[in-house]
Design a protein around this motif. Sequence first.
Motif, PDB file in Angstrom:
ATOM      1  N   ARG A 247       0.910  -1.020   0.057  1.00  0.00           N
ATOM      2  CA  ARG A 247      -0.156  -0.080   0.007  1.00  0.00           C
ATOM      3  C   ARG A 247       0.840   1.039  -0.052  1.00  0.00           C
ATOM      4  NH1 ARG A 247      -3.984  -2.988   2.459  1.00  0.00           N
ATOM      5  NH2 ARG A 247      -3.204  -3.084   4.412  1.00  0.00           N
ATOM      6  N   ARG A 248       1.885   1.157   0.580  1.00  0.00           N
ATOM      7  CA  ARG A 248       2.860   2.445   0.918  1.00  0.00           C
ATOM      8  C   ARG A 248       3.478   2.840  -0.627  1.00  0.00           C
ATOM      9  NH1 ARG A 248       8.053   3.237   4.215  1.00  0.00           N
ATOM     10  NH2 ARG A 248       8.398   5.623   3.809  1.00  0.00           N
ATOM     11  N   GLY A 249       3.889   1.244  -0.968  1.00  0.00           N
ATOM     12  CA  GLY A 249       4.604   1.660  -2.348  1.00  0.00           C
ATOM     13  C   GLY A 249       3.640   2.295  -3.506  1.00  0.00           C
ATOM     14  N   GLN A 250       2.121   1.645  -3.429  1.00  0.00           N
ATOM     15  CA  GLN A 250       1.356   2.378  -4.359  1.00  0.00           C
ATOM     16  C   GLN A 250       1.122   4.059  -4.200  1.00  0.00           C
ATOM     17  OE1 GLN A 250      -2.784   1.775  -3.994  1.00  0.00           O
ATOM     18  NE2 GLN A 250      -2.793   0.858  -6.072  1.00  0.00           N
ATOM     19  N   GLU A 251       1.161   4.283  -2.884  1.00  0.00           N
ATOM     20  CA  GLU A 251       1.250   5.724  -2.642  1.00  0.00           C
ATOM     21  C   GLU A 251       2.560   6.547  -2.952  1.00  0.00           C
ATOM     22  OE1 GLU A 251      -1.357   4.836   1.722  1.00  0.00           O
ATOM     23  OE2 GLU A 251       0.627   5.876   1.629  1.00  0.00           O
ATOM     24  N   LEU A 252       3.569   5.865  -2.892  1.00  0.00           N
ATOM     25  CA  LEU A 252       4.948   6.576  -3.344  1.00  0.00           C
ATOM     26  C   LEU A 252       5.024   6.678  -4.917  1.00  0.00           C
ATOM     27  CD1 LEU A 252       7.308   4.354  -0.963  1.00  0.00           C
ATOM     28  CD2 LEU A 252       7.403   7.107  -1.220  1.00  0.00           C
ATOM     29  N   PHE A 253       4.245   5.573  -5.552  1.00  0.00           N
ATOM     30  CA  PHE A 253       4.302   5.517  -7.178  1.00  0.00           C
ATOM     31  C   PHE A 253       3.677   7.115  -7.491  1.00  0.00           C
ATOM     32  CE2 PHE A 253       2.584   4.790 -11.368  1.00  0.00           C
ATOM     33  CZ  PHE A 253       3.703   3.971 -11.913  1.00  0.00           C
ATOM     34  N   VAL A 254       2.749   7.452  -6.779  1.00  0.00           N
ATOM     35  CA  VAL A 254       2.161   8.703  -6.974  1.00  0.00           C
ATOM     36  C   VAL A 254       2.873   9.927  -6.643  1.00  0.00           C
ATOM     37  CG1 VAL A 254       0.064  10.142  -7.046  1.00  0.00           C
ATOM     38  CG2 VAL A 254      -0.007   7.728  -7.358  1.00  0.00           C
ATOM     39  N   ALA A 255       3.308   9.700  -5.134  1.00  0.00           N
ATOM     40  CA  ALA A 255       3.994  10.846  -4.601  1.00  0.00           C
ATOM     41  C   ALA A 255       5.444  11.160  -5.117  1.00  0.00           C
ATOM     42  CB  ALA A 255       4.353  10.354  -3.204  1.00  0.00           C
ATOM     43  N   GLU A 256       6.187  10.109  -5.862  1.00  0.00           N
ATOM     44  CA  GLU A 256       7.308  10.259  -6.481  1.00  0.00           C
ATOM     45  C   GLU A 256       7.097  10.565  -7.858  1.00  0.00           C
ATOM     46  OE1 GLU A 256      10.478  10.373  -5.111  1.00  0.00           O
ATOM     47  OE2 GLU A 256       9.594  10.056  -3.164  1.00  0.00           O
ATOM     48  N   LYS A 257       6.008  10.826  -8.383  1.00  0.00           N
ATOM     49  CA  LYS A 257       5.488  11.189  -9.796  1.00  0.00           C
ATOM     50  C   LYS A 257       5.749  10.149 -10.635  1.00  0.00           C
ATOM     51  CE  LYS A 257       4.709  15.503  -8.346  1.00  0.00           C
ATOM     52  NZ  LYS A 257       4.318  15.335  -6.889  1.00  0.00           N
ATOM     53  N   CYS A 258       5.793   8.850 -10.509  1.00  0.00           N
ATOM     54  CA  CYS A 258       6.133   7.726 -11.421  1.00  0.00           C
ATOM     55  C   CYS A 258       4.916   7.833 -12.284  1.00  0.00           C
ATOM     56  CB  CYS A 258       6.173   6.651 -10.735  1.00  0.00           C
ATOM     57  SG  CYS A 258       7.331   6.245  -9.358  1.00  0.00           S
ATOM     58  N   HIS A 259       3.696   8.374 -12.011  1.00  0.00           N
ATOM     59  CA  HIS A 259       2.613   8.177 -12.751  1.00  0.00           C
ATOM     60  C   HIS A 259       2.422   9.117 -13.855  1.00  0.00           C
ATOM     61  CE1 HIS A 259       1.970  11.636 -10.155  1.00  0.00           C
ATOM     62  NE2 HIS A 259       0.637  11.711 -10.656  1.00  0.00           N
ATOM     63  N   ASN A 260       3.473  10.191 -13.570  1.00  0.00           N
ATOM     64  CA  ASN A 260       3.471  11.247 -15.007  1.00  0.00           C
ATOM     65  C   ASN A 260       3.855  10.569 -15.965  1.00  0.00           C
ATOM     66  OD1 ASN A 260       2.461  13.249 -13.392  1.00  0.00           O
ATOM     67  ND2 ASN A 260       4.557  14.403 -12.998  1.00  0.00           N
ATOM     68  N   CYS A 261       4.794   9.631 -16.177  1.00  0.00           N
ATOM     69  CA  CYS A 261       5.316   8.892 -17.160  1.00  0.00           C
ATOM     70  C   CYS A 261       4.628   7.450 -17.341  1.00  0.00           C
ATOM     71  CB  CYS A 261       6.935   8.745 -17.140  1.00  0.00           C
ATOM     72  SG  CYS A 261       7.553  10.274 -17.262  1.00  0.00           S
ATOM     73  N   HIS A 262       4.292   6.675 -16.409  1.00  0.00           N
ATOM     74  CA  HIS A 262       3.875   5.306 -16.660  1.00  0.00           C
ATOM     75  C   HIS A 262       2.204   5.198 -16.340  1.00  0.00           C
ATOM     76  CE1 HIS A 262       7.977   3.758 -16.845  1.00  0.00           C
ATOM     77  NE2 HIS A 262       8.269   4.920 -15.853  1.00  0.00           N
ATOM     78  N   ARG A 263       1.808   4.346 -16.962  1.00  0.00           N
ATOM     79  CA  ARG A 263       0.160   3.884 -16.846  1.00  0.00           C
ATOM     80  C   ARG A 263       0.213   2.671 -16.153  1.00  0.00           C
ATOM     81  NH1 ARG A 263      -4.865   3.054 -20.662  1.00  0.00           N
ATOM     82  NH2 ARG A 263      -3.511   1.349 -21.527  1.00  0.00           N
ATOM     83  N   ILE A 264      -0.862   2.641 -15.181  1.00  0.00           N
ATOM     84  CA  ILE A 264      -1.258   1.408 -14.637  1.00  0.00           C
ATOM     85  C   ILE A 264      -2.626   1.247 -14.569  1.00  0.00           C
ATOM     86  CG2 ILE A 264      -1.289   0.009 -12.216  1.00  0.00           C
ATOM     87  CD1 ILE A 264       1.532   1.137 -11.726  1.00  0.00           C
ATOM     88  N   ARG A 265      -3.187   0.536 -15.545  1.00  0.00           N
ATOM     89  CA  ARG A 265      -4.678   0.392 -15.583  1.00  0.00           C
ATOM     90  C   ARG A 265      -5.058   0.054 -14.073  1.00  0.00           C
ATOM     91  NH1 ARG A 265      -6.471  -3.684 -18.976  1.00  0.00           N
ATOM     92  NH2 ARG A 265      -4.527  -3.957 -19.591  1.00  0.00           N
ATOM     93  N   GLY A 266      -6.124   0.578 -13.318  1.00  0.00           N
ATOM     94  CA  GLY A 266      -6.587   0.459 -12.061  1.00  0.00           C
ATOM     95  C   GLY A 266      -6.068   1.120 -11.245  1.00  0.00           C
ATOM     96  N   LEU A 267      -5.123   2.054 -11.463  1.00  0.00           N
ATOM     97  CA  LEU A 267      -4.804   3.102 -10.364  1.00  0.00           C
ATOM     98  C   LEU A 267      -4.899   4.575 -11.337  1.00  0.00           C
ATOM     99  CD1 LEU A 267      -3.245   3.939  -8.013  1.00  0.00           C
ATOM    100  CD2 LEU A 267      -0.944   3.922  -9.191  1.00  0.00           C
ATOM    101  N   PRO A 268      -6.118   4.920 -11.124  1.00  0.00           N
ATOM    102  CA  PRO A 268      -6.758   6.237 -11.957  1.00  0.00           C
ATOM    103  C   PRO A 268      -5.612   7.408 -12.080  1.00  0.00           C
ATOM    104  CG  PRO A 268      -8.026   5.549  -9.886  1.00  0.00           C
ATOM    105  CD  PRO A 268      -7.021   4.969  -9.695  1.00  0.00           C
TER     106      PRO A 268
END
Length: 336
Positions: A247-268
Amino acid sequence: MHGISRTTTDIRRAAMLASVVLVGHAGCHLDHSQSVLHTASQPAAEIAHLWWILLAVCGIVSLIVLGLLAFAVFSPQHSQQKRAPVGVRFIIVCGAIIPAVILVCLLIASVRTQVALSPPESSLTIRIVGHQFWWQVEYPEYNIDTANELYIPVDEPVRIELVSADVIHSFWVPSLQGKTDLLPDKVNVTWLSADRPGIYRGQCAEYCGVQHAWMAFNVIAVSRDEFDRWIAGCQQPTPQPKTESQRRGQELFVAEKCHNCHRIRGLPEAIGNRGPDLTHIASRKSLGAGLIPNNRGNLMGWISNPQALKPGNRMPATYLDSDELRALTDYLQTLK
Ligand code: CUA
């Protein structure tokens, strides 16, 4: 003095022997997953066949030309003033007619191969987008977006649409098909098929920047049943994180801005498209477009400093402490 020159000769001989052994070893390398001469499809076999014809014809012509050159250089001088008509006829026949006939025959063989490579009807389309320095792989009919791996069913021709997001790349799977360029402004089409199951390595074949050499991919040919299972697996929704660390890893994925370049279906939040889609990152065989095997240690190394492993790629380093890095890796490893 004598002893020294003998030692030098010995070293030279040993070096020659070593280089012959090394060259021989390179030629006999057992991994044929990226070889034009170890074919696994009808188009690749046609290309290899043409290659052997060209090698044989050009080899024989080279030997004859070198033989004539040696004859001209080493034969005793004939009288130079007497230019017999036989000489002119020799030049016309051997210098013009025979080369023209050989070139026309090779042209016919090339055109014949080209015709044999024309794409057949196919019921599956894969769309490939070339990026510096990785391959985006889409299955439009199934709404699947992955990277650096193409699953194809054995014995079925697959239509491949190619386009580039930046510079010119070239799609090449030596054991299965010839090269086709990926251009930024035009969709090129080729096709793939594999006669037998296996993993066939592909490689970018057009210099595209500093990491051109590490722009590799795998074509994974499987039975139709296995292919259908793979498609069904890809269409599964991503699992929700179960442990605290995940769960912490999922939060970090967004907090660390990984989501700006990578898509994960199911993580809005994760809708970036500059880097590979990570929806099924844990089930891929390699990281960094064929650079390193996909395992926990390599994934952690890649996340913390991708520039150390593949200098010049587009992913920046992340600044995480070891607990955070472990948590982010725990989360990414759930994405099967
Ligand atoms: Cu892409 Cu070379």
